[in-house]
Each structure stands twice: as structure tokens, then as C-alpha cells.
Motif scaffolding. Structure first.
Motif, PDB file in Angstrom:
ATOM      1  N   ASN A 121     -11.977   5.188  15.621  1.00 36.48           N
ATOM      2  CA  ASN A 121     -11.242   3.712  15.728  1.00 36.48           C
ATOM      3  C   ASN A 121      -9.651   4.041  14.708  1.00 36.48           C
ATOM      4  O   ASN A 121      -9.967   5.163  14.201  1.00 36.48           O
ATOM      5  CB  ASN A 121     -12.119   2.719  15.153  1.00 36.48           C
ATOM      6  CG  ASN A 121     -12.598   3.117  13.814  1.00 36.48           C
ATOM      7  OD1 ASN A 121     -12.057   4.085  13.060  1.00 36.48           O
ATOM      8  ND2 ASN A 121     -13.712   2.116  13.127  1.00 36.48           N
ATOM      9  N   ASP A 122      -8.959   3.045  14.459  1.00 35.69           N
ATOM     10  CA  ASP A 122      -7.975   3.163  13.730  1.00 35.69           C
ATOM     11  C   ASP A 122      -8.031   3.714  12.288  1.00 35.69           C
ATOM     12  O   ASP A 122      -7.329   4.605  11.783  1.00 35.69           O
ATOM     13  CB  ASP A 122      -7.023   1.893  13.817  1.00 35.69           C
ATOM     14  CG  ASP A 122      -6.387   1.692  14.841  1.00 35.69           C
ATOM     15  OD1 ASP A 122      -6.041   2.525  15.681  1.00 35.69           O
ATOM     16  OD2 ASP A 122      -6.169   0.352  15.119  1.00 35.69           O
ATOM     17  N   LEU A 123      -9.274   3.291  11.879  1.00 32.26           N
ATOM     18  CA  LEU A 123      -9.523   3.882  10.580  1.00 32.26           C
ATOM     19  C   LEU A 123      -9.902   5.350  10.475  1.00 32.26           C
ATOM     20  O   LEU A 123      -9.273   5.988   9.477  1.00 32.26           O
ATOM     21  CB  LEU A 123     -10.799   2.919   9.924  1.00 32.26           C
ATOM     22  CG  LEU A 123     -10.990   2.927   8.350  1.00 32.26           C
ATOM     23  CD1 LEU A 123      -9.919   2.329   7.799  1.00 32.26           C
ATOM     24  CD2 LEU A 123     -12.503   2.268   8.253  1.00 32.26           C
ATOM     25  N   LEU A 124     -10.489   5.680  11.303  1.00 30.25           N
ATOM     26  CA  LEU A 124     -10.782   7.249  11.363  1.00 30.25           C
ATOM     27  C   LEU A 124      -9.445   7.855  11.770  1.00 30.25           C
ATOM     28  O   LEU A 124      -9.323   8.993  11.416  1.00 30.25           O
ATOM     29  CB  LEU A 124     -12.018   7.602  12.494  1.00 30.25           C
ATOM     30  CG  LEU A 124     -13.409   7.164  12.013  1.00 30.25           C
ATOM     31  CD1 LEU A 124     -14.306   7.428  12.987  1.00 30.25           C
ATOM     32  CD2 LEU A 124     -13.761   8.121  10.787  1.00 30.25           C
TER      33      LEU A 124
ATOM     34  N   ILE B 185       1.953   6.371   2.669  1.00 32.32           N
ATOM     35  CA  ILE B 185       1.652   5.119   3.688  1.00 32.32           C
ATOM     36  C   ILE B 185       0.139   5.014   4.344  1.00 32.32           C
ATOM     37  O   ILE B 185      -0.341   4.079   4.097  1.00 32.32           O
ATOM     38  CB  ILE B 185       2.649   5.364   4.963  1.00 32.32           C
ATOM     39  CG1 ILE B 185       3.896   5.183   4.309  1.00 32.32           C
ATOM     40  CG2 ILE B 185       2.300   4.408   6.118  1.00 32.32           C
ATOM     41  CD1 ILE B 185       4.996   5.869   5.321  1.00 32.32           C
ATOM     42  N   LEU B 186      -0.485   6.156   4.430  1.00 25.34           N
ATOM     43  CA  LEU B 186      -1.752   6.235   4.946  1.00 25.34           C
ATOM     44  C   LEU B 186      -2.482   5.851   3.837  1.00 25.34           C
ATOM     45  O   LEU B 186      -3.385   5.074   4.004  1.00 25.34           O
ATOM     46  CB  LEU B 186      -1.983   7.739   5.448  1.00 25.34           C
ATOM     47  CG  LEU B 186      -1.494   7.952   6.832  1.00 25.34           C
ATOM     48  CD1 LEU B 186      -0.884   9.464   6.793  1.00 25.34           C
ATOM     49  CD2 LEU B 186      -1.994   7.424   8.011  1.00 25.34           C
ATOM     50  N   HIS B 187      -2.329   6.153   2.744  1.00 21.34           N
ATOM     51  CA  HIS B 187      -3.181   5.799   1.549  1.00 21.34           C
ATOM     52  C   HIS B 187      -3.277   4.405   1.420  1.00 21.34           C
ATOM     53  O   HIS B 187      -4.239   3.714   1.423  1.00 21.34           O
ATOM     54  CB  HIS B 187      -2.772   6.581   0.277  1.00 21.34           C
ATOM     55  CG  HIS B 187      -3.336   7.911   0.188  1.00 21.34           C
ATOM     56  ND1 HIS B 187      -4.797   7.904  -0.033  1.00 21.34           N
ATOM     57  CD2 HIS B 187      -2.654   8.926   0.013  1.00 21.34           C
ATOM     58  CE1 HIS B 187      -4.894   9.391  -0.121  1.00 21.34           C
ATOM     59  NE2 HIS B 187      -3.595  10.001   0.019  1.00 21.34           N
TER      60      HIS B 187
ATOM     61  N   GLN C 271      -3.490  -3.810  12.182  1.00 26.83           N
ATOM     62  CA  GLN C 271      -3.608  -3.250  13.451  1.00 26.83           C
ATOM     63  C   GLN C 271      -3.249  -4.253  14.443  1.00 26.83           C
ATOM     64  O   GLN C 271      -2.313  -3.512  15.253  1.00 26.83           O
ATOM     65  CB  GLN C 271      -5.027  -3.100  13.393  1.00 26.83           C
ATOM     66  CG  GLN C 271      -5.744  -1.663  12.705  1.00 26.83           C
ATOM     67  CD  GLN C 271      -7.237  -2.012  12.845  1.00 26.83           C
ATOM     68  OE1 GLN C 271      -8.083  -2.382  11.897  1.00 26.83           O
ATOM     69  NE2 GLN C 271      -7.887  -1.272  13.901  1.00 26.83           N
ATOM     70  N   VAL C 272      -3.445  -5.294  14.390  1.00 24.82           N
ATOM     71  CA  VAL C 272      -3.048  -6.208  15.437  1.00 24.82           C
ATOM     72  C   VAL C 272      -1.605  -6.581  15.587  1.00 24.82           C
ATOM     73  O   VAL C 272      -1.186  -6.414  16.656  1.00 24.82           O
ATOM     74  CB  VAL C 272      -3.978  -7.682  15.516  1.00 24.82           C
ATOM     75  CG1 VAL C 272      -3.622  -8.434  16.386  1.00 24.82           C
ATOM     76  CG2 VAL C 272      -5.598  -7.505  15.490  1.00 24.82           C
ATOM     77  N   GLY C 273      -0.986  -6.827  14.217  1.00 25.35           N
ATOM     78  CA  GLY C 273       0.357  -7.005  14.260  1.00 25.35           C
ATOM     79  C   GLY C 273       1.133  -5.666  14.856  1.00 25.35           C
ATOM     80  O   GLY C 273       2.189  -5.934  15.594  1.00 25.35           O
TER      81      GLY C 273
END
Ligand code: SF4
Length: 388
Positions: free
Chosen positions: A275-278, A323-325, A339-341
Motif C-alpha cells: 500500500n502507499d504507506l509501505l 518529504i518521506l519522513h 493519498q486521495v488528494g
């Protein structure tokens, strides 16, 4: 009839293939081959069901000449700063023969985009004989001497056996950037995805391109290892790129439309999608492990969650990982809104979440489509399929 005799076919008119890299949006597309000679990558929907063929060089030359004639005519109708009025464009369209329309469209799109670059299609143009590629490049340069960049896609498997001398001559003839779909540096991931190439061949091909003085753009596919191989995918890909040091590293996130072979494995539970988190964790691990290189990282694909990850190594590494943190440190209720935006085009960077107007729009979309923190991953999958 001699079975080895080459079949000469008549010219069927100007052709263009279905895709080009995002960075070639303003390039003139010249089709040298049709489709992909490999066509087995499990994640790739582009040419499935289409047969590969090599176009005759004289047909490619005729395509180039058709565009050249239209460009010449457009130059005559334009003012000193190469601006052409709508009236002149309409007049030009009315004068075009029906069979010439495709070449005219290619010419006018290129003309208004400044005519700076050319992209050679389709998926693996370097498969043609080096002397044929040199002939095409030489003709392109003769017709359009002002062009600054000529680029192409190529497979590492195809590049690796090309003689250094031939690749150098191709570069000298004008091909100044090659885009390679590296996807992964992990042999396990490459095998699973049926990429038809090993880490070692990727490295050899990459070094060969750089040695020929041709710029190299390597595409990496976050998520291709699935949950199981996510970590090794990130680490081995970073290691391969550390050995190549390409000019560009471009991210293009995995998506699994129903039409690709990987979809079956995904449906059957044999492939567990990140998923996006992983995916964010994987990209973080990947960037953290890029070391000793000077590549520019770009995230210029619509499927990517973080468009703003961009910068030159090593200088911008910290900025990119930060950015990722920031995303990973967010509460889940906020992460899902980003995620949706991003997927519906309201956000392009994390700081867009500070804009109350944009945020309200995203919340409205979530209410309308019924997206919640609990179902966000499956809803995102559906949204992403729209962009493939
Ligand atoms: S080599 Fe490229 S175009 Fe061909 S199947 Fe693989 S990803 Fe698709």
C-alpha cells in the motif's frame, strides 16, 4: 522463392506508437519499430497482444521527410519569432491531403512546442542494426539541425551485447539520451516480473551507455517486489544504481490494471501489493541507500504519490528523505487525505494540505465517493487504474 530474401513492403504512411516517457511530452515521435520484442514483463500493459516488427529504414526516412515538409511550410507561414496564427493554422489544415494528416499533426504539435527534441519509438529501438540507427539519426540531424536532444527507450538486454564502438557511433550520430526500464536491481524481483534481464546485465548496459557518452535515464518501479520483496528490491536497486551512476533516476510506481499478467497473481493472493504507506517506506529505504553518485532523481509520473521528490544527489538527498519522513510521521487520518488528494489531482505536494480550500475539496471527494481511512487502499487502487 528464397526464404532469406527480405520482404519489401510498400510505405503505409506516417506512424506513431502509443507511448513515450513523460519527459518527452514535447518531442517529435519517430517510429522505428512497432511494439516490444520482449513483451513479457508481468506488470506492463502497453503492447500486450501486439506483434513486434521493425520498420524499413526508407519508411522511417519518408516519415521524417513528411514532417520536414510540413515544418518548412509552417515556418513560411509563421512570423520572425516562429509564432503562427490560428488563421494560418486553419488555412494549413485545409490544404492537407487526408493521408498526410497524421504527419501534419505531429509537425504542428512539435512546431508549437519549440522543436527541441525527438523521441525514437517504440519500446526498444536499439534492437535495429547500428548502421540503420546511424542512418536514421543522420537524416534527422540533416533535416532538423537545430534539435538539441534525440532519445530512445532500450532494454539492457539489447544494449549489453552492442559493441562499444557501435554505441559510440550511435551517440556521435545524435542519440544523446537512452531511457532504460531498470525497474529493479534485485534478481529475485526481475525474475518474478519476467523482465528478462539480470542485475549484472543492467549494470553492464548502464555502464556501456555512459561510456559511449550518451546520457542515461533509468526507470525504477517502487512496489514491484510486493510486500515480500520490498526491502531487497529497495536495497538491490540502490546498489545497482550506485554502480551505474546514471544522469537520471526516474520513479514510476507499480499499478496493476486487470489487463496485465501480474493481475492474476494479485487476485489469487500470490502477489501482495504494497500500500502507499509501505511504498513510502520502500522509497525512503531506496533513497537512503543511494550513495556515492551524482544522479538527478525525478518523480515525474502521474502514478507517483510524491511528485515533489526531486533533486540532485548527494546534495538534495536529505531534502528528499525529509518529504518521506513527513508523510510517514503523519497520523493515519491525515495520511489518507493526502493519498486521495494526490490521486485526484488536488494536491501535488505535502504542503498543499495547509491550503484550507484544497483540503475542503479533498474531504468533499472522500465523502462523495465514500473513501475512509479503512478502505483507502482499495479505493486508491481503482483511482490509479485510470492513469495507466
Ligand atoms: S520491455 Fe518494456 S515495453 Fe516490453 S514488456 Fe517489458 S516493460 Fe513493457
Amino acid at each position: 522463392m528464397n526464404a532469406n530474401k527480405k520482404v519489401v513492403k510498400s510505405y503505409q504512411g506516417f506512424e506513431q506508437g502509443p507511448i513515450r516517457p513523460p519527459s518527452e511530452a514535447y518531442s517529435l515521435l519517430i517510429r522505428v519499430t512497432r511494439n516490444c520484442p520482449w513483451n513479457r514483463c508481468t506488470f506492463c500493459p502497453v503492447y500486450k497482444g501486439s506483434r513486434f516488427s521493425i520498420r524499413q529504414v526508407d519508411h522511417v526516412i519518408q516519415d521524417i521527410d513528411s514532417v520536414y515538409r510540413h515544418v518548412e511550410a509552417l515556418q513560411q507561414k509563421s512570423d520572425e519569432s516562429d509564432h503562427i496564427s490560428q488563421t494560418e493554422i486553419k488555412k494549413a489544415v485545409s490544404e492537407i491531403q487526408p493521408g498526410e494528416m497524421q504527419a501534419f499533426h505531429a509537425a504542428i504539435n512539435w512546431f508549437v512546442s519549440g522543436m527541441k527534441s525527438v523521441f525514437i519509438q517504440d519500446a526498444n529501438s536499439l534492437i535495429i542494426k547500428p548502421y540503420e540507427m546511424i542512418k536514421i539519426l543522420t537524416h534527422l540531424k540533416r533535416r532538423f539541425p537545430w534539435v538539441e536532444r534525440i532519445t530512445s527507450y532500450a532494454r539492457s538486454h539489447t544494449i549489453a551485447p552492442i559493441k562499444d564502438k557501435d554505441l559510440k557511433e550511435i551517440g556521435d550520430a545524435g542519440l544523446n539520451r537512452i531511457h532504460i526500464g531498470l525497474e529493479s536491481g534485485s534478481d529475485q524481483v526481475l525474475k518474478m516480473a519476467k523482465k528478462g534481464v539480470s542485475k549484472e546485465t543492467h549494470i553492464n548496459a548502464g555502464l556501456k551507455v555512459r561510456g559511449a557518452g550518451i546520457e542515461l535515464s533509468e526507470y525504477v518501479m517502487p512496489g514491484l517486489g510486493g510486500k515480500k520483496l520490498s526491502e531487497i528490491h529497495a536495497l538491490e536497486t540502490a546498489d545497482a544504481l550506485n554502480q551505474i551512476n546514471p544522469e537520471f533516476i526516474r520513479l514510476r510506481t507499480l499499478a496493476i490494471p486487470n489487463s496485465v499478467p501480474l493481475f492474476e497473481d494479485y487476485e489469487a493472493g500470490r502477489f501482495e501489493k504494497c500500500n502507499d504507506l509501505l511504498m513510502a517506506k520502500e522509497i525512503l529505504l531506496f533513497i537512503e541507500n543511494l550513495d556515492g553518485i551524482t544522479s538527478v532523481i525525478k518523480s515525474d509520473h502521474i502514478l507517483n504519490l510524491f511528485e515533489e521528490i526531486e533533486g540532485k544527489l548527494p546534495h538534495d538527498k536529505e531534502h528528499m528523505t525529509e518529504i518521506l519522513h513527513r508523510f510517514l510521521d503523519m497520523k493515519h487520518e491525515r495520511q489518507y487525505l493526502y493519498q486521495v488528494g494526490r490521486r485526484v489531482g488536488i494536491f501535488s505536494r505535502l504542503s498543499d494540505m495547509e491550503n484550507p480550500y484544497r483540503m475542503a475539496k479533498v474531504e468533499k471527494v472522500c465523502r462523495q465517493i465514500g473513501i475512509t481511512p479503512e478502505n483507502v487502499d482499495e479505493m486508491i487502487d481503482e483511482l490509479m487504474k485510470r492513469f495507466i
